[in-house]
Design an enzyme around this catalytic site. Structure first.
Site, PDB file in Angstrom:
ATOM      1  N   PRO A   1       0.846  -1.193   0.000  1.00  0.00           N
ATOM      2  CA  PRO A   1       0.000   0.000   0.000  1.00  0.00           C
ATOM      3  C   PRO A   1       0.881   1.242   0.000  1.00  0.00           C
ATOM      4  CG  PRO A   1       0.054  -0.997   2.180  1.00  0.00           C
ATOM      5  CD  PRO A   1       0.839  -1.896   1.288  1.00  0.00           C
TER       6      PRO A   1
ATOM      7  N   GLN B   1      -6.488  -1.009   3.206  1.00  0.00           N
ATOM      8  CA  GLN B   1      -5.686  -0.676   4.380  1.00  0.00           C
ATOM      9  C   GLN B   1      -6.205   0.602   5.038  1.00  0.00           C
ATOM     10  OE1 GLN B   1      -1.651   1.163   4.615  1.00  0.00           O
ATOM     11  NE2 GLN B   1      -0.998  -0.898   5.160  1.00  0.00           N
TER      12      GLN B   1
ATOM     13  N   CYS C   1       3.422   3.403   8.678  1.00  0.00           N
ATOM     14  CA  CYS C   1       3.711   4.642   7.955  1.00  0.00           C
ATOM     15  C   CYS C   1       4.552   5.579   8.825  1.00  0.00           C
ATOM     16  CB  CYS C   1       2.423   5.348   7.556  1.00  0.00           C
ATOM     17  SG  CYS C   1       2.713   6.938   6.719  1.00  0.00           S
TER      18      CYS C   1
ATOM     19  N   LYS D   1       0.492  -4.400   8.682  1.00  0.00           N
ATOM     20  CA  LYS D   1       1.790  -3.986   8.132  1.00  0.00           C
ATOM     21  C   LYS D   1       2.450  -3.069   9.150  1.00  0.00           C
ATOM     22  CE  LYS D   1       4.177  -2.235   4.074  1.00  0.00           C
ATOM     23  NZ  LYS D   1       4.990  -1.143   4.625  1.00  0.00           N
TER      24      LYS D   1
ATOM     25  N   ASN E   1       9.324  -6.872   3.765  1.00  0.00           N
ATOM     26  CA  ASN E   1       9.184  -5.655   2.977  1.00  0.00           C
ATOM     27  C   ASN E   1      10.426  -4.802   3.193  1.00  0.00           C
ATOM     28  OD1 ASN E   1       7.523  -2.558   3.354  1.00  0.00           O
ATOM     29  ND2 ASN E   1       7.757  -3.558   1.390  1.00  0.00           N
TER      30      ASN E   1
ATOM     31  N   ARG F   1       8.582   0.318  -3.574  1.00  0.00           N
ATOM     32  CA  ARG F   1       9.172   1.299  -4.485  1.00  0.00           C
ATOM     33  C   ARG F   1       9.679   0.695  -5.794  1.00  0.00           C
ATOM     34  NH1 ARG F   1      13.275   4.191  -0.497  1.00  0.00           N
ATOM     35  NH2 ARG F   1      13.217   2.097   0.460  1.00  0.00           N
TER      36      ARG F   1
END
Length: 330
Positions: free
Chosen positions: A18, A72, A102, A141, A204, A229
């Site tokens: 996401p 998400q 995040c 996540k 990740n 990315r």
């Protein structure tokens, strides 16, 4: 084979991460076509959803061809998160994912995203209540921890599993690191190697070559890779990784024609979904990677990323194909 709840996945699945203003329906469609096994929406603010904010509501759009797809959400207020879950369920996703990773300041300052890594009991409590609220599989996540002195990801992952999540994706950096330095996959492997862990553990961070995906699978023993990315402006990455898994060889890179065709489709789908102004603007970040490696390309890239008129951008694609059509990508 890993499973998220009742969702069966292939061996070592590749998941589209996401990403804000990136993982929208047009881009998810392209990645799905190129081999992404699970795709996730951009992260959606629980506060925005319950206040019916237009941008947040728009992000709930999902399509059958994307499945399995996860929506998400992020937030730190229990009531808001639970109301957001009720709203999200109406879009009928396959998965609800909670963003505890995040690192952006505007999210963290509200104790959401990676900010909640400073309050693990709240993180666990929020997750537990969300799991109770929905019949959909809930995934998380997150990151290794807030900083290098507070990495407790093995314990955290176990506690989240114990309250009912069905998979966890872990970015191999702390919040303090943001995206700097190298991702550390060793703590993620420690989560996977915890004998109490029964759910899939996805890695990740820095999965930017097929070889990196192989290392994550073979050397670290993880259940799958979440790609971020490396896929921006390059949806072929998923297919290239899978080809490398099968053959041990690199696929030939996409031709100029394939790149222009994908860029055209991407822009047109974005315009169809969110209108010309936003569609043109939010697709710009992909063009550098779509056409990476072409010499003396700055003039053409500037046309793509500065024009507000879709006609001009499409014309720029035509110019690129005419001028560089025979260019061979390495």
């Amino acid at each position: 084979m890993p499973k998220i709840g009742n969702i069966e996945l292939p061996d070592f699945p590749l998941l589209l991460a996401p990403m804000e203003d990136v993982s929208d329906p047009p881009f998810r469609a392209l990645c799905k076509e190129q081999g992404a096994d699970v795709v996730y929406t951009e992260f959606i603010s629980s506060e925005g959803l319950i206040r019916d904010a237009a941008k947040s509501v728009l992000k709930l759009d999902i399509y059958e061809k994307e499945r399995p797809v996860g929506i998400q959400i992020f937030g730190a207020e229990l009531d808001s998160m639970l109301q957001a879950v009720d709203i999200v369920e109406q879009s009928n996703p396959d998965i609800i994912d909670i963003n505890f990773g995040c690192p952006v300041k505007k999210v963290v300052c509200k104790n959401a995203g990676a900010g909640i890594l400073r309050d693990i009991p709240l993180m666990v409590k929020l997750t537990e209540e969300i799991v109770k609220r929905t019949k959909l599989p809930v995934t998380v996540k997150t990151r290794l921890g807030w900083d290098s002195d507070s990495i407790k990801i093995v314990e955290v992952a176990e506690r989240l599993q114990d309250v009912g999540i069905k998979a966890i994706s872990i970015h191999g950096r702390t919040r303090v690191q943001m995206y700097k330095g190298e991702a550390d996959w060793k703590p993620i492997a420690e989560v996977k190697n915890n004998q109490r862990m029964q759910i899939p553990v996805f890695g990740n961070g820095d999965v930017d070559t097929p070889e990196a995906a192989v290392r994550m699978r073979d050397d670290f023993g993880l259940d799958g890779a979440m790609i971020g990315r490396a896929s921006i402006g390059y949806p072929w990455f998923f297919k290239e990784v899978k080809h490398f898994f099968r053959t041990g060889e690199h696929m030939a890179p996409p031709s100029m024609q394939e790149r222009v065709d994908a860029a055209r489709r991407h822009l047109q789908m974005s315009i169809d979904w969110k209108g010309e102004k936003l569609g043109v603007f939010e697709t710009r970040r992909h063009y550098t990677n779509y056409f990476k490696g072409i010499p003396h390309f700055k003039e053409h890239r500037m046309k793509m990323v500065t024009s507000d008129d879709a006609v001009d951008v499409f014309a720029a694609f035509d110019e690129v194909l005419e001028k560089f059509g025979d260019f061979q990508f390495a």
